[in-house]
Scaffold this active site. Structure first.
Site, PDB file in Angstrom:
ATOM      1  N   ASN A  73       0.893  -1.049  -0.141  1.00  0.00           N
ATOM      2  CA  ASN A  73      -0.004  -0.045   0.188  1.00  0.00           C
ATOM      3  C   ASN A  73       0.957   1.185   0.065  1.00  0.00           C
ATOM      4  OD1 ASN A  73       0.690  -0.810   2.604  1.00  0.00           O
ATOM      5  ND2 ASN A  73      -0.906   0.325   3.600  1.00  0.00           N
ATOM      6  N   GLU A  75       0.555   5.255   0.709  1.00  0.00           N
ATOM      7  CA  GLU A  75      -0.347   6.388   1.334  1.00  0.00           C
ATOM      8  C   GLU A  75      -0.227   7.690   0.760  1.00  0.00           C
ATOM      9  OE1 GLU A  75      -0.617   5.546   5.468  1.00  0.00           O
ATOM     10  OE2 GLU A  75      -2.155   3.823   5.031  1.00  0.00           O
ATOM     11  N   CYS A  84      -4.173   0.456  -2.036  1.00  0.00           N
ATOM     12  CA  CYS A  84      -4.061  -0.802  -1.396  1.00  0.00           C
ATOM     13  C   CYS A  84      -3.109  -1.612  -2.155  1.00  0.00           C
ATOM     14  CB  CYS A  84      -5.300  -1.564  -1.323  1.00  0.00           C
ATOM     15  SG  CYS A  84      -6.539  -0.652  -0.420  1.00  0.00           S
ATOM     16  N   GLU A  86      -3.245  -4.712  -2.978  1.00  0.00           N
ATOM     17  CA  GLU A  86      -3.699  -5.503  -3.842  1.00  0.00           C
ATOM     18  C   GLU A  86      -3.907  -4.923  -5.179  1.00  0.00           C
ATOM     19  OE1 GLU A  86      -4.772  -4.873  -0.904  1.00  0.00           O
ATOM     20  OE2 GLU A  86      -5.624  -6.536   0.205  1.00  0.00           O
ATOM     21  N   CYS A 117     -10.096  -5.303   0.807  1.00  0.00           N
ATOM     22  CA  CYS A 117     -11.204  -4.288   0.965  1.00  0.00           C
ATOM     23  C   CYS A 117     -12.051  -4.609  -0.204  1.00  0.00           C
ATOM     24  CB  CYS A 117     -10.590  -2.757   0.925  1.00  0.00           C
ATOM     25  SG  CYS A 117     -10.150  -2.069  -0.561  1.00  0.00           S
ATOM     26  N   CYS A 120     -10.832  -3.535  -3.683  1.00  0.00           N
ATOM     27  CA  CYS A 120      -9.733  -4.504  -4.242  1.00  0.00           C
ATOM     28  C   CYS A 120     -10.339  -5.688  -4.744  1.00  0.00           C
ATOM     29  CB  CYS A 120      -8.650  -4.780  -3.026  1.00  0.00           C
ATOM     30  SG  CYS A 120      -7.663  -3.300  -2.963  1.00  0.00           S
TER      31      CYS A 120
HETATM   32  N1  THU Z   1      -5.339  -1.431   2.637  1.00  0.00           N
HETATM   33  C1  THU Z   1      -4.681  -2.173   1.971  1.00  0.00           C
HETATM   34  O1  THU Z   1      -3.448  -2.106   1.241  1.00  0.00           O
HETATM   35  N2  THU Z   1      -5.323  -3.343   1.481  1.00  0.00           N
HETATM   36  C2  THU Z   1      -6.649  -3.833   2.199  1.00  0.00           C
HETATM   37  O2  THU Z   1      -7.231  -4.474   1.520  1.00  0.00           O
HETATM   38  C3  THU Z   1      -7.066  -2.965   3.107  1.00  0.00           C
HETATM   39  C4  THU Z   1      -6.332  -1.617   3.342  1.00  0.00           C
HETATM   40  C5  THU Z   1      -4.362  -0.337   3.163  1.00  0.00           C
HETATM   41  C6  THU Z   1      -4.901   1.006   2.653  1.00  0.00           C
HETATM   42  C7  THU Z   1      -4.390   2.133   3.534  1.00  0.00           C
HETATM   43  O3  THU Z   1      -2.911   2.335   3.263  1.00  0.00           O
HETATM   44  C8  THU Z   1      -4.122   1.240   4.960  1.00  0.00           C
HETATM   45  O4  THU Z   1      -4.430  -0.174   4.650  1.00  0.00           O
HETATM   46  C9  THU Z   1      -5.298   1.448   6.179  1.00  0.00           C
HETATM   47  O5  THU Z   1      -6.390   1.626   5.532  1.00  0.00           O
END
Ligand code: THU
Length: 177
Positions: A73, A75, A84, A86, A117, A120
């Site tokens: 991920n 940000e 994310c 995925e 999520c 994804c």
């Molecule tokens: N996140 C993912 O990378 N994958 C997921 O399926 C759930 C959330 C990340 C997004 C964000 O950077 C952090 O987790 C918190 O939400």
């Protein structure tokens, strides 16, 4: 052309015990191919850029031809722009010509492991008819599920193809919006 990407660890470079991952339910070792995918997701988790949530996620996808692509991920100070793990893994695979995802591993530092999520899941459904999904943490057993369990009734390319067929019968030009 080769797409610059953090290379997924090759099975040959991994220690034998890194490839043996137990199934959380049965406590039996997972197939070696899944062990490799999990090792790749674990290896890339540390590359996440997650200074705001502190929640680092690593993901690895396996294509039908056996190639593995990884993602983590990323940000942003504008929080809503976070991408994310995925989806970064799927994008890497697609940019390298991949179109068929057969398995996905997701690594978070959470137990029981976090599942992808909703956004994804839909991104995966575009390139996976029904991929195997393994959820894991940096060590310990993994939970096994399938994309069809996580996202039943996904909206698929076939839905749009069907729509095109329904709106443009043979011999009549397609209706345009
Ligand atoms: N996140 C993912 O990378 N994958 C997921 O399926 C759930 C959330 C990340 C997004 C964000 O950077 C952090 O987790 C918190 O939400």
């Amino acid at each position: 052309a080769a797409v610059p990407q953090a290379a997924a660890p090759r099975a040959a470079d991994l220690k034998e015990d890194e490839l043996v991952v137990l199934d959380a339910d049965s406590r039996q070792p997972l197939p070696r191919e899944l062990g490799e995918l999990i090792a790749a997701a674990r290896a890339v988790q540390g590359r996440a850029y997650a200074p705001y949530s502190g929640f680092a996620v690593g993901a690895a996808v396996r294509l039908g031809d056996g190639r593995i692509f990884t993602g983590a991920n990323v940000e942003n100070a504008s929080y809503g722009l976070a991408v994310c793990a995925e989806r970064t893994a799927v994008l890497a695979a697609v940019l390298a010509g991949g179109r068929q995802v057969v398995a996905v591993a997701v690594c978070t530092s959470l137990w029981p492991p976090a599942a992808p999520c909703g956004m994804c899941r839909q991104t995966l459904a575009e390139f996976a008819h029904d991929a195997e999904v393994v959820l894991c943490s940096p060590s310990g057993p993994a939970q096994r599920t399938r994309l069809s369990v996580l996202l039943p009734h996904a909206f698929r390319p076939a839905d749009l193809e069907q729509f095109a067929e329904q709106t443009a019968p043979v011999g009549r030009p397609k209706r345009r919006p």
